[in-house]
Design a protein around this motif. Structure first.
Motif, PDB file in Angstrom:
ATOM      1  N   LEU A  45       1.146  -1.219  -0.125  1.00 47.91           N
ATOM      2  CA  LEU A  45      -0.120   0.190   0.433  1.00 47.91           C
ATOM      3  C   LEU A  45       1.466   1.059  -0.084  1.00 47.91           C
ATOM      4  O   LEU A  45       0.435   2.562  -0.096  1.00 47.91           O
ATOM      5  CB  LEU A  45      -0.671   0.297   1.373  1.00 47.91           C
ATOM      6  N   THR A  46       1.748   1.539  -0.308  1.00 52.75           N
ATOM      7  CA  THR A  46       2.853   2.278   0.328  1.00 52.75           C
ATOM      8  C   THR A  46       3.769   2.275  -1.822  1.00 52.75           C
ATOM      9  O   THR A  46       4.558   3.707  -1.562  1.00 52.75           O
ATOM     10  CB  THR A  46       4.178   2.405   0.984  1.00 52.75           C
ATOM     11  N   ASP A  47       3.374   1.427  -2.073  1.00 55.72           N
ATOM     12  CA  ASP A  47       3.806   1.523  -3.049  1.00 55.72           C
ATOM     13  C   ASP A  47       3.220   2.900  -4.538  1.00 55.72           C
ATOM     14  O   ASP A  47       2.722   2.529  -4.954  1.00 55.72           O
ATOM     15  CB  ASP A  47       4.010   0.461  -4.163  1.00 55.72           C
ATOM     16  N   PRO A  48       4.318   4.202  -4.611  1.00 53.31           N
ATOM     17  CA  PRO A  48       3.710   5.364  -4.962  1.00 53.31           C
ATOM     18  C   PRO A  48       3.388   4.759  -6.775  1.00 53.31           C
ATOM     19  O   PRO A  48       2.607   5.474  -7.105  1.00 53.31           O
ATOM     20  CB  PRO A  48       4.852   6.380  -5.098  1.00 53.31           C
ATOM     21  N   ALA A  49       3.722   4.177  -7.214  1.00 55.87           N
ATOM     22  CA  ALA A  49       3.222   3.669  -8.581  1.00 55.87           C
ATOM     23  C   ALA A  49       2.119   2.567  -9.040  1.00 55.87           C
ATOM     24  O   ALA A  49       1.606   2.933  -9.633  1.00 55.87           O
ATOM     25  CB  ALA A  49       4.928   2.978  -9.748  1.00 55.87           C
ATOM     26  N   ARG A  50       1.033   2.230  -7.750  1.00 56.59           N
ATOM     27  CA  ARG A  50       0.375   2.051  -7.854  1.00 56.59           C
ATOM     28  C   ARG A  50      -1.097   2.275  -7.797  1.00 56.59           C
ATOM     29  O   ARG A  50      -1.094   3.310  -6.972  1.00 56.59           O
ATOM     30  CB  ARG A  50       0.314   0.856  -6.961  1.00 56.59           C
ATOM     31  N   LEU A  51      -2.430   1.889  -8.108  1.00 59.16           N
ATOM     32  CA  LEU A  51      -2.882   2.855  -8.405  1.00 59.16           C
ATOM     33  C   LEU A  51      -3.581   2.540  -6.490  1.00 59.16           C
ATOM     34  O   LEU A  51      -4.515   3.542  -6.181  1.00 59.16           O
ATOM     35  CB  LEU A  51      -4.735   1.958  -9.299  1.00 59.16           C
ATOM     36  N   TRP A  52      -3.223   1.402  -5.990  1.00 57.14           N
ATOM     37  CA  TRP A  52      -3.758   1.620  -4.504  1.00 57.14           C
ATOM     38  C   TRP A  52      -3.008   1.815  -3.793  1.00 57.14           C
ATOM     39  O   TRP A  52      -3.241   2.232  -2.332  1.00 57.14           O
ATOM     40  CB  TRP A  52      -3.972   0.010  -4.422  1.00 57.14           C
ATOM     41  N   VAL A  53      -1.990   2.872  -3.713  1.00 57.24           N
ATOM     42  CA  VAL A  53      -1.363   3.270  -2.976  1.00 57.24           C
ATOM     43  C   VAL A  53      -1.933   4.329  -1.737  1.00 57.24           C
ATOM     44  O   VAL A  53      -2.970   4.799  -2.028  1.00 57.24           O
ATOM     45  CB  VAL A  53      -0.070   4.134  -3.150  1.00 57.24           C
ATOM     46  N   VAL A  54      -1.147   4.174  -0.728  1.00 57.08           N
ATOM     47  CA  VAL A  54      -2.526   4.898   0.258  1.00 57.08           C
ATOM     48  C   VAL A  54      -1.242   5.809   1.013  1.00 57.08           C
ATOM     49  O   VAL A  54       0.139   5.388   1.280  1.00 57.08           O
ATOM     50  CB  VAL A  54      -2.434   4.403   1.427  1.00 57.08           C
ATOM     51  N   VAL A  55      -1.005   7.461   0.620  1.00 60.55           N
ATOM     52  CA  VAL A  55       0.205   8.070   1.582  1.00 60.55           C
ATOM     53  C   VAL A  55      -0.981   9.160   2.366  1.00 60.55           C
ATOM     54  O   VAL A  55      -2.247  10.006   1.920  1.00 60.55           O
ATOM     55  CB  VAL A  55      -0.096   9.156  -0.170  1.00 60.55           C
ATOM     56  N   ASN A  56      -0.703   9.711   3.454  1.00 58.30           N
ATOM     57  CA  ASN A  56      -0.927  10.724   4.340  1.00 58.30           C
ATOM     58  C   ASN A  56      -0.591  10.581   5.327  1.00 58.30           C
ATOM     59  O   ASN A  56       0.865  10.870   4.678  1.00 58.30           O
ATOM     60  CB  ASN A  56      -2.110   9.497   4.786  1.00 58.30           C
ATOM     61  N   LYS A  57      -0.401  11.265   6.586  1.00 63.22           N
ATOM     62  CA  LYS A  57       0.448  11.833   7.186  1.00 63.22           C
ATOM     63  C   LYS A  57       0.984  11.521   8.189  1.00 63.22           C
ATOM     64  O   LYS A  57       1.874  11.584   8.886  1.00 63.22           O
ATOM     65  CB  LYS A  57      -0.519  13.171   8.315  1.00 63.22           C
ATOM     66  N   SER A  58       0.783   9.858   8.287  1.00 63.36           N
ATOM     67  CA  SER A  58       1.695   9.069   8.794  1.00 63.36           C
ATOM     68  C   SER A  58       2.424   7.960   7.726  1.00 63.36           C
ATOM     69  O   SER A  58       3.409   7.169   7.716  1.00 63.36           O
ATOM     70  CB  SER A  58       1.129   7.892   9.957  1.00 63.36           C
ATOM     71  N   LEU A  59       1.504   8.158   6.408  1.00 62.03           N
ATOM     72  CA  LEU A  59       2.243   7.641   5.814  1.00 62.03           C
ATOM     73  C   LEU A  59       3.206   8.185   4.110  1.00 62.03           C
ATOM     74  O   LEU A  59       2.528   8.657   3.039  1.00 62.03           O
ATOM     75  CB  LEU A  59       1.773   6.246   4.933  1.00 62.03           C
ATOM     76  N   PRO A  60       4.206   8.468   4.174  1.00 61.48           N
ATOM     77  CA  PRO A  60       5.028   9.932   3.229  1.00 61.48           C
ATOM     78  C   PRO A  60       5.017   8.666   2.031  1.00 61.48           C
ATOM     79  O   PRO A  60       4.855   7.434   2.414  1.00 61.48           O
ATOM     80  CB  PRO A  60       6.006  10.267   4.180  1.00 61.48           C
ATOM     81  N   LEU A  61       5.614   9.277   1.002  1.00 63.40           N
ATOM     82  CA  LEU A  61       5.732   8.849  -0.040  1.00 63.40           C
ATOM     83  C   LEU A  61       7.240   8.098  -0.256  1.00 63.40           C
ATOM     84  O   LEU A  61       8.409   8.709   0.789  1.00 63.40           O
ATOM     85  CB  LEU A  61       6.061   9.681  -1.896  1.00 63.40           C
ATOM     86  N   ASP A  62       7.954   7.031  -0.877  1.00 66.11           N
ATOM     87  CA  ASP A  62       9.080   6.175  -0.313  1.00 66.11           C
ATOM     88  C   ASP A  62       9.497   5.901  -2.207  1.00 66.11           C
ATOM     89  O   ASP A  62       8.528   5.709  -2.615  1.00 66.11           O
ATOM     90  CB  ASP A  62       9.119   5.459   0.198  1.00 66.11           C
ATOM     91  N   PRO A  63      10.439   6.845  -2.770  1.00 68.13           N
ATOM     92  CA  PRO A  63      11.108   8.064  -1.648  1.00 68.13           C
ATOM     93  C   PRO A  63      10.527   8.813  -1.650  1.00 68.13           C
ATOM     94  O   PRO A  63       9.506   9.448  -2.401  1.00 68.13           O
ATOM     95  CB  PRO A  63      12.075   8.018  -2.949  1.00 68.13           C
ATOM     96  N   PRO A  64      10.440  10.137  -0.996  1.00 69.49           N
ATOM     97  CA  PRO A  64      10.035  11.337  -1.151  1.00 69.49           C
ATOM     98  C   PRO A  64      10.129  12.280  -1.813  1.00 69.49           C
ATOM     99  O   PRO A  64       8.486  13.446  -2.257  1.00 69.49           O
ATOM    100  CB  PRO A  64      11.213  12.257  -0.222  1.00 69.49           C
ATOM    101  N   GLU A  65      10.673  12.137  -3.411  1.00 66.55           N
ATOM    102  CA  GLU A  65      11.007  13.478  -3.890  1.00 66.55           C
ATOM    103  C   GLU A  65      10.137  12.205  -5.678  1.00 66.55           C
ATOM    104  O   GLU A  65      10.945  11.887  -6.845  1.00 66.55           O
ATOM    105  CB  GLU A  65      12.565  13.775  -4.732  1.00 66.55           C
ATOM    106  N   TYR A  66       8.919  10.812  -5.532  1.00 65.19           N
ATOM    107  CA  TYR A  66       9.673  10.359  -6.274  1.00 65.19           C
ATOM    108  C   TYR A  66       8.338  11.008  -7.636  1.00 65.19           C
ATOM    109  O   TYR A  66       7.530  12.167  -7.336  1.00 65.19           O
ATOM    110  CB  TYR A  66       7.836   9.930  -5.703  1.00 65.19           C
ATOM    111  N   GLU A  67       8.273  10.864  -8.517  1.00 63.34           N
ATOM    112  CA  GLU A  67       8.053  11.325  -9.879  1.00 63.34           C
ATOM    113  C   GLU A  67       7.186  10.268 -11.062  1.00 63.34           C
ATOM    114  O   GLU A  67       8.050   9.725 -11.033  1.00 63.34           O
ATOM    115  CB  GLU A  67       8.702  12.356 -10.728  1.00 63.34           C
TER     116      GLU A  67
END
Length: 309
Positions: free
Chosen positions: A113-135
């Protein structure tokens, strides 16, 4: 950041009584039980009732479903995950609802749920993007009238929001434009800082994500506005015909309204009827049909109203 350990957030499951039997063995066992013979009638006083017979626990099996204990063991799912095909992955689980249930139960080790490339990614105040500068790598122009220069989103999101806007016009509710799509880490730094200067830290945290915590950085979020002769601002979107229509129909195009008023204690954000998050048609349908109001609730995650520092 390590893969989120879903089992820690899984809903409790009923204990399994004995090992699951293969279908053929289970059916045979049932036949043996049924062949013992009819039990004496409860109304007969002449024949004593026999001792109760233990009931065989037969696992529930869905036709066409993947392995119940671990859908990720299915070769079709493994191939879809390796190919980065989120739609096929969800289909391999048996659809949006089955996918969600497997994640919540801790039966989806191939799903992060923390993979930023996936449709199901969850990003919130306790789950930051990894890597922070993901594009994201597949950005396309939003096919709507824009009110800011941030006019790109992921390719499939662009197609979905365009189809949604066309449907709104056909339904007679008016045109929909967009304010913000993808925002880079650097742009989020300046956006958040401007909110802090205008509203203070507490006010900024209620209405803007800190850098590295923004859904906009995934390319899966878009802020929409109501348009007439021109397009209005974000604060003017709620209460419009377009807003009411979006709240009722966005899920049909793969979107959820990410920050509803009822979800504020969970997300820590003030209501944003304009902020749409794309999760794909299958997950959006499961989200809508299940009556969920936050992604945290949908995936069985803890509330995240505050930052950890």
């Amino acid at each position: 950041m390590p893969v989120l350990p879903h089992a820690q957030h899984a809903a409790p499951r009923s204990p399994i009584r004995g090992p699951a039997l293969p279908i053929g063995v289970a059916v045979t066992a049932i036949g043996v039980l049924l062949s013992i013979g009819s039990l004496p009638s409860a109304s007969s006083d002449a024949v004593p009732m026999p001792e109760p017979v233990a009931v065989l626990q037969v696992p529930t099996v869905q036709v066409g479903a993947t392995t119940a204990a671990d859908p990720c063991a299915d070769p079709t799912v493994q191939e879809a995950v390796a190919d980065g095909d989120d739609v096929a992955t969800i289909a391999g689980f048996g659809g949006g609802r089955a996918f969600r249930d497997a994640v919540v139960a801790g039966n989806a080790p191939c799903v992060s749920l923390t993979d930023p490339a996936r449709l199901w990614v969850v990003v919130n105040k306790s789950l930051p993007l990894d890597p922070p500068e993901y594009e994201p790598s597949d950005l396309a122009s939003v096919p709507l009238q824009m009110t800011t220069p941030s006019g790109r989103v992921r390719t499939e999101v662009a197609a979905a929001v365009g189809a949604m806007a066309d449907a709104a016009v056909e339904a007679g509710v008016g045109r929909i434009g967009a304010n913000n799509g993808y925002r880079s880490y650097g742009l989020q730094v300046s956006t958040y800082d401007s909110h802090v200067r205008a509203q203070g830290q507490q006010g900024a945290d209620a209405g803007s994500a800190r850098p590295g915590h923004s859904e906009h950085q995934t390319g899966l979020a878009i802020d929409v506005v109501a348009c007439g002769s021109g397009c209005g601002g974000l604060d003017g979107f709620g209460g419009t015909a377009q807003s009411d229509w979006v709240a009722a129909h966005a899920w049909e195009y793969g979107f959820i309204v990410r920050y509803e008023q009822v979800g504020t204690p969970v997300t820590g954000y003030a209501p944003e009827p304009w902020h749409l998050r794309y999760v794909g048609v299958d997950l959006a349908a499961a989200y809508h049909d299940g009556g969920y109001h936050t992604l945290e609730e949908f995936f069985g995650l803890p509330a995240a109203p505050d930052y950890g520092h």
